[in-house]
Design a protein around this motif. Structure first.
Motif, short mmCIF file in Angstrom:
data_model
loop_
_atom_site.label_atom_id
_atom_site.label_comp_id
_atom_site.label_asym_id
_atom_site.label_seq_id
_atom_site.Cartn_x
_atom_site.Cartn_y
_atom_site.Cartn_z
N ASP A 104 69.29 54.02 -6.18
CA ASP A 104 68.52 53.03 -6.92
C ASP A 104 67.25 52.64 -6.15
O ASP A 104 66.20 52.42 -6.75
N LEU A 105 67.37 52.55 -4.84
CA LEU A 105 66.20 52.23 -4.02
C LEU A 105 65.16 53.34 -4.11
O LEU A 105 63.96 53.06 -4.23
N VAL A 106 65.62 54.58 -4.06
CA VAL A 106 64.70 55.71 -4.13
C VAL A 106 64.02 55.76 -5.50
O VAL A 106 62.81 55.96 -5.60
N SER A 107 64.80 55.54 -6.57
CA SER A 107 64.19 55.62 -7.89
C SER A 107 63.16 54.53 -8.12
O SER A 107 62.10 54.78 -8.70
N SER A 108 63.43 53.33 -7.64
CA SER A 108 62.42 52.29 -7.79
C SER A 108 61.23 52.56 -6.86
O SER A 108 60.09 52.22 -7.19
N GLY A 109 61.48 53.19 -5.72
CA GLY A 109 60.39 53.57 -4.82
C GLY A 109 59.47 54.62 -5.42
O GLY A 109 58.27 54.62 -5.17
N ARG A 115 57.41 49.85 -0.85
CA ARG A 115 58.26 48.73 -0.41
C ARG A 115 58.26 47.61 -1.42
O ARG A 115 59.30 47.02 -1.72
N GLY A 116 57.09 47.30 -1.96
CA GLY A 116 56.99 46.24 -2.95
C GLY A 116 57.80 46.54 -4.19
O GLY A 116 58.48 45.66 -4.74
N ALA A 117 57.77 47.78 -4.65
CA ALA A 117 58.54 48.17 -5.83
C ALA A 117 60.04 48.08 -5.56
O ALA A 117 60.81 47.65 -6.42
N ILE A 118 60.45 48.47 -4.37
CA ILE A 118 61.87 48.39 -4.01
C ILE A 118 62.31 46.94 -3.95
O ILE A 118 63.36 46.56 -4.49
N PHE A 119 61.52 46.08 -3.31
CA PHE A 119 61.88 44.65 -3.23
C PHE A 119 61.89 44.00 -4.60
O PHE A 119 62.74 43.16 -4.88
#
Length: 108
Positions: free
Chosen positions: A56-61, A89-93
């Motif tokens: 999920d982190l990678v996909s939002s990144g 980083r902003g997209a992941i956060f």
């Protein structure tokens, strides 16, 4: 241009994207910089609980990377990787904030 890519093909893809907004060039740039997304997601995910899926982190990144490519301005004299890391980083956060049901004030 302040991008300073490593090879001539990458320079050509940047030129095609910045001058003509060629979608094939954009796709090439996304694939080229995708390891950067995995690196940033790994760094952000290191301090998170195991319940957070690294995928999920990678996909939002990746969405952050796409946004960085779309909005990058070489006239600002900033390296693309520096700019992209911030956007990724902003997209992941942002994604982590949307899936967290507890308000920030409660966490503090």
């Amino acid at each position: 241009m302040s991008i300073v890519p490593e090879d001539a093909d990458l320079q050509m893809q940047w030129t095609r994207w910045l001058n003509r907004r060629n979608s094939a060039a954009r796709d090439h740039l996304i694939v080229h910089y995708s390891p950067l997304v995995k690196f940033v997601a790994g760094r952000v995910g290191a301090g998170l609980p195991s319940s957070v899926d690294p995928g999920d982190l990678v996909s939002s990144g990746v969405f952050g990377l796409i946004d960085a490519i779309d909005k990058f301005d070489p006239g600002k004299h900033v390296k693309f990787k520096t700019y992209a890391v911030t956007r990724i980083r902003g997209a992941i956060f942002d994604e982590l904030r949307t899936i967290d049901w507890v308000p920030r004030s409660v966490r503090q």
